[in-house]
Design a protein around this motif. Structure first.
Motif, PDB file in Angstrom:
ATOM      1  N   ARG A 185       0.828  -1.212   0.000  1.00 46.12           N
ATOM      2  CA  ARG A 185       0.000   0.000   0.000  1.00 46.12           C
ATOM      3  C   ARG A 185       0.859   1.257   0.000  1.00 46.12           C
ATOM      4  O   ARG A 185       0.514   2.250  -0.657  1.00 46.12           O
TER       5      ARG A 185
ATOM      6  N   SER B 203      -1.879  -0.749  -6.207  1.00 42.59           N
ATOM      7  CA  SER B 203      -3.327  -0.820  -6.064  1.00 42.59           C
ATOM      8  C   SER B 203      -3.976  -0.753  -7.429  1.00 42.59           C
ATOM      9  O   SER B 203      -3.318  -0.502  -8.455  1.00 42.59           O
ATOM     10  N   ALA B 204      -5.286  -0.952  -7.458  1.00 46.07           N
ATOM     11  CA  ALA B 204      -6.031  -0.900  -8.720  1.00 46.07           C
ATOM     12  C   ALA B 204      -6.085   0.506  -9.289  1.00 46.07           C
ATOM     13  O   ALA B 204      -6.436   0.701 -10.460  1.00 46.07           O
ATOM     14  N   THR B 205      -5.741   1.492  -8.472  1.00 52.53           N
ATOM     15  CA  THR B 205      -5.640   2.868  -8.957  1.00 52.53           C
ATOM     16  C   THR B 205      -4.199   3.214  -9.297  1.00 52.53           C
ATOM     17  O   THR B 205      -3.901   3.789 -10.351  1.00 52.53           O
TER      18      THR B 205
ATOM     19  N   PRO C 101      -3.531  -6.287  -7.721  1.00 54.45           N
ATOM     20  CA  PRO C 101      -4.670  -5.416  -7.387  1.00 54.45           C
ATOM     21  C   PRO C 101      -5.924  -5.861  -8.129  1.00 54.45           C
ATOM     22  O   PRO C 101      -5.866  -6.409  -9.231  1.00 54.45           O
ATOM     23  N   HIS C 102      -7.049  -5.597  -7.513  1.00 51.05           N
ATOM     24  CA  HIS C 102      -8.347  -5.941  -8.084  1.00 51.05           C
ATOM     25  C   HIS C 102      -9.350  -4.931  -7.552  1.00 51.05           C
ATOM     26  O   HIS C 102      -9.178  -4.374  -6.462  1.00 51.05           O
ATOM     27  N   ALA C 103     -10.402  -4.676  -8.303  1.00 52.89           N
ATOM     28  CA  ALA C 103     -11.386  -3.680  -7.872  1.00 52.89           C
ATOM     29  C   ALA C 103     -12.760  -4.055  -8.371  1.00 52.89           C
ATOM     30  O   ALA C 103     -12.920  -4.758  -9.376  1.00 52.89           O
ATOM     31  N   ASP C 104     -13.782  -3.590  -7.653  1.00 50.83           N
ATOM     32  CA  ASP C 104     -15.154  -3.612  -8.142  1.00 50.83           C
ATOM     33  C   ASP C 104     -15.688  -2.194  -8.059  1.00 50.83           C
ATOM     34  O   ASP C 104     -14.912  -1.241  -7.886  1.00 50.83           O
TER      35      ASP C 104
ATOM     36  N   ASP D 121     -14.908  -0.874  -4.132  1.00 55.18           N
ATOM     37  CA  ASP D 121     -13.667  -0.906  -3.352  1.00 55.18           C
ATOM     38  C   ASP D 121     -12.521  -1.464  -4.190  1.00 55.18           C
ATOM     39  O   ASP D 121     -12.720  -1.987  -5.294  1.00 55.18           O
ATOM     40  N   GLU D 122     -11.303  -1.367  -3.615  1.00 55.25           N
ATOM     41  CA  GLU D 122     -10.102  -1.928  -4.214  1.00 55.25           C
ATOM     42  C   GLU D 122      -9.538  -2.994  -3.292  1.00 55.25           C
ATOM     43  O   GLU D 122      -9.646  -2.889  -2.068  1.00 55.25           O
ATOM     44  N   TYR D 123      -8.912  -4.012  -3.882  1.00 51.27           N
ATOM     45  CA  TYR D 123      -8.449  -5.154  -3.111  1.00 51.27           C
ATOM     46  C   TYR D 123      -7.082  -5.607  -3.593  1.00 51.27           C
ATOM     47  O   TYR D 123      -6.596  -5.187  -4.645  1.00 51.27           O
TER      48      TYR D 123
ATOM     49  N   ASN E 136      -6.953  -7.442   3.052  1.00 53.62           N
ATOM     50  CA  ASN E 136      -8.075  -6.544   2.767  1.00 53.62           C
ATOM     51  C   ASN E 136      -8.913  -6.223   4.001  1.00 53.62           C
ATOM     52  O   ASN E 136     -10.003  -5.666   3.876  1.00 53.62           O
TER      53      ASN E 136
END
Length: 503
Positions: free
Chosen positions: A26, A31-33, A116-119, A122-124, A207
């Motif tokens: 982090r 991250s997904a961003t 990274p993964h996101a929906d 949120d981001e995971y 997470n």
């Protein structure tokens, strides 16, 4: 076949080390961003197509984030000093001890896939094993599959309504449990693979989530317990019964694993509870797949919506799964030969691939729909699945007389497509299709009368009055017209083309 790992050798089982790993990831912006921002739009899109060279070019600055991207997303071996800067809190030795990293000559490479993964909410971060594309060669027997097309398909199809108790059966890396956590009171995640449970536990901790992780097969870990939602992406691959890879092979021949799961669902669903799973099934020569799978779901007593998205040729199916496991050469040829011999003995013409949704409705006359929907853009989503079950329940409780009294309106997105042929007297319409874009199977064919009737469905008048107006205008028998039209109306409601107003 390799031995099952002992608990002492399982990766990322020390909570303190997992926390420090998460802090480093982090802090670097992994991250997904952060990753798309580093790579840029073009390189990030290329990476999604498995074209890696633009991402290599975008990660030459030596920053901690670039090093992490190269390690975990590009599969490179990196300089030890650069890796050390990327893991200031965890440290290289601890990361290697935990299994997150490995020494590779004078450099360091990833020991696990962490991505990274996101929906929408949120981001995971998700932990799994490296696939055969990142680390060439056959994967390990207890390989833990990461985020793939199947897991994304299931995650998108899950009905995201509040569920107090959720079960993720065959959790793998934990991707389904991860998404379910936000709309559940508690999550039980099970798997037969100790390595999967270890990595799922790391995914949960990274997470900030807590899941009840339980070892065991099928419903054994939850004997006597019921859930509001059961989700499963099981080892559904149709094979001989040899368990070469735990993530794909159940150890049960043919499609017995999927059948056993379907038949076992009602004993573990609360009243009104829902189960959603991916499945493969055998389609035999001169047989309709609906007979086989329909028998499974009919035995549950649940409402069911089964959607076959694809039927794979046996040879192509075997090739797909050999490639997925990274198998090549003589061993792959031997495996393929035995696999195809099994299919030939079982008279397998194809392998059906799709989604099964069950709802424990408590009805004495369960509603079962078996669809073959293969069009692009017609994938089952959670919203569509929930709406489909709701519409079918409304139709079941609505008699023909009540349907005639209902005010119906076309869905706002519905479009009418017409195809015409040229003739001596101009264009002649030969096909009329009413379509709801994005709706699974949301298309019906109309005749001229149906087109006129549905055009009048604005929600202002009861259906009976619209039929009466049409019968009077064209000198038709009202009762005969209603009898002819009502089945089409029910199909239109089922597919979300029509909906009741104020109902």
């Amino acid at each position: 076949m390799t031995k099952e790992p002992t608990a002492a050798r399982l990766p990322l089982t020390d909570p303190e080390l997992v926390d420090r790993l998460g802090d480093d990831l982090r802090s670097a912006g992994f991250s997904a961003t952060g990753v798309p921002e580093l790579l840029g739009t073009s390189a990030h899109r290329a990476l999604g197509r498995d074209e890696r060279w633009p991402a290599f070019r975008a990660t030459r600055d030596g920053s901690a984030l670039s090093t992490l991207v190269r390690l975990f997303l590009l599969g490179t071996t990196e300089d030890e000093k650069a890796v050390g800067r990327a893991f200031p809190m965890l440290g290289i030795d601890a990361a290697v001890s935990a299994g997150a990293l490995e020494r590779d000559g004078d450099g360091i490479r990833a020991g696990l896939d962490i991505r990274p993964h996101a929906d929408e909410d949120d981001e995971y971060l998700v932990v799994s094993d490296l696939d055969s594309d990142t680390r060439p060669g056959p994967v390990r027997h207890d390989h833990v599959l990461g985020i793939g097309q199947a897991s994304i398909t299931l995650a998108n199809a899950v009905i995201r309504e509040r569920a107090e108790r959720v079960m993720d059966l065959g959790t793998g890396c934990g991707i389904q449990a991860l998404h379910a956590f936000s709309h559940s009171g508690s999550v039980v995640a099970t798997d037969t693979n100790p390595r999967a449970l270890a990595l799922a536990g790391a995914t949960a901790r990274l997470n900030g989530q807590r899941w009840d992780l339980r070892p065991g097969s099928l419903f054994q870990p939850v004997a006597g317990q019921r859930f509001d939602l059961i989700i499963s992406n099981p080892p559904f691959v149709i094979g001989t019964g040899v368990q070469q890879y735990v993530y794909r092979d159940s150890g049960m021949a043919g499609d017995r694993m999927c059948e056993a799961m379907v038949r076992g669902m009602p004993d573990h669903l609360t009243p009104g509870g829902t189960a959603q799973m991916l499945a493969n099934w055998i389609v035999r020569e001169d047989a309709d797949w609906r007979e086989r799978v329909g028998g499974w779901v009919a035995a549950t007593g649940c409402d069911a919506w089964v959607v076959q998205r694809e039927m794979a040729d046996p040879a192509e199916y075997v090739a797909l799964w050999l490639k997925d496991a990274g198998e090549t050469g003589g061993q792959a040829a031997e495996t393929a030969s035995a696999w195809l011999d099994y299919f030939a003995t079982e008279k397998v013409a194809g392998i059906g691939m799709g989604m099964i949704t069950l709802r424990h409705s408590g009805s004495d006359d369960p509603d079962v729909v078996l669809d073959e929907i293969t069009g692009a853009g017609e994938e089952v989503t959670g919203d569509e699945a929930a709406a489909f079950l709701s519409r079918r329940n409304w139709l079941r409780s609505t008699s023909d007389l009540e349907l005639l009294g209902a005010r119906l309106a076309l869905a706002p997105s519905v479009i009418l497509e017409q195809r015409s042929l040229a003739g001596h007297e101009g264009w002649s319409t030969v096909l009329r299709l009413l379509r709801r874009p994005g709706g699974p199977g949301a298309t019906i064919q109309l005749d001229e009368w149906g087109q006129a009737l549905l055009a009048g469905c604005t929600g202002d008048l009861p259906l009976a009055m619209l039929l009466d107006l049409m019968a009077t205008a064209h000198g038709l028998d009202l009762a005969a017209l209603a009898e002819a039209v009502l089945p089409t109306i029910r199909v239109a409601v089922t597919r979300g083309l029509l909906h009741p107003v104020n109902a």
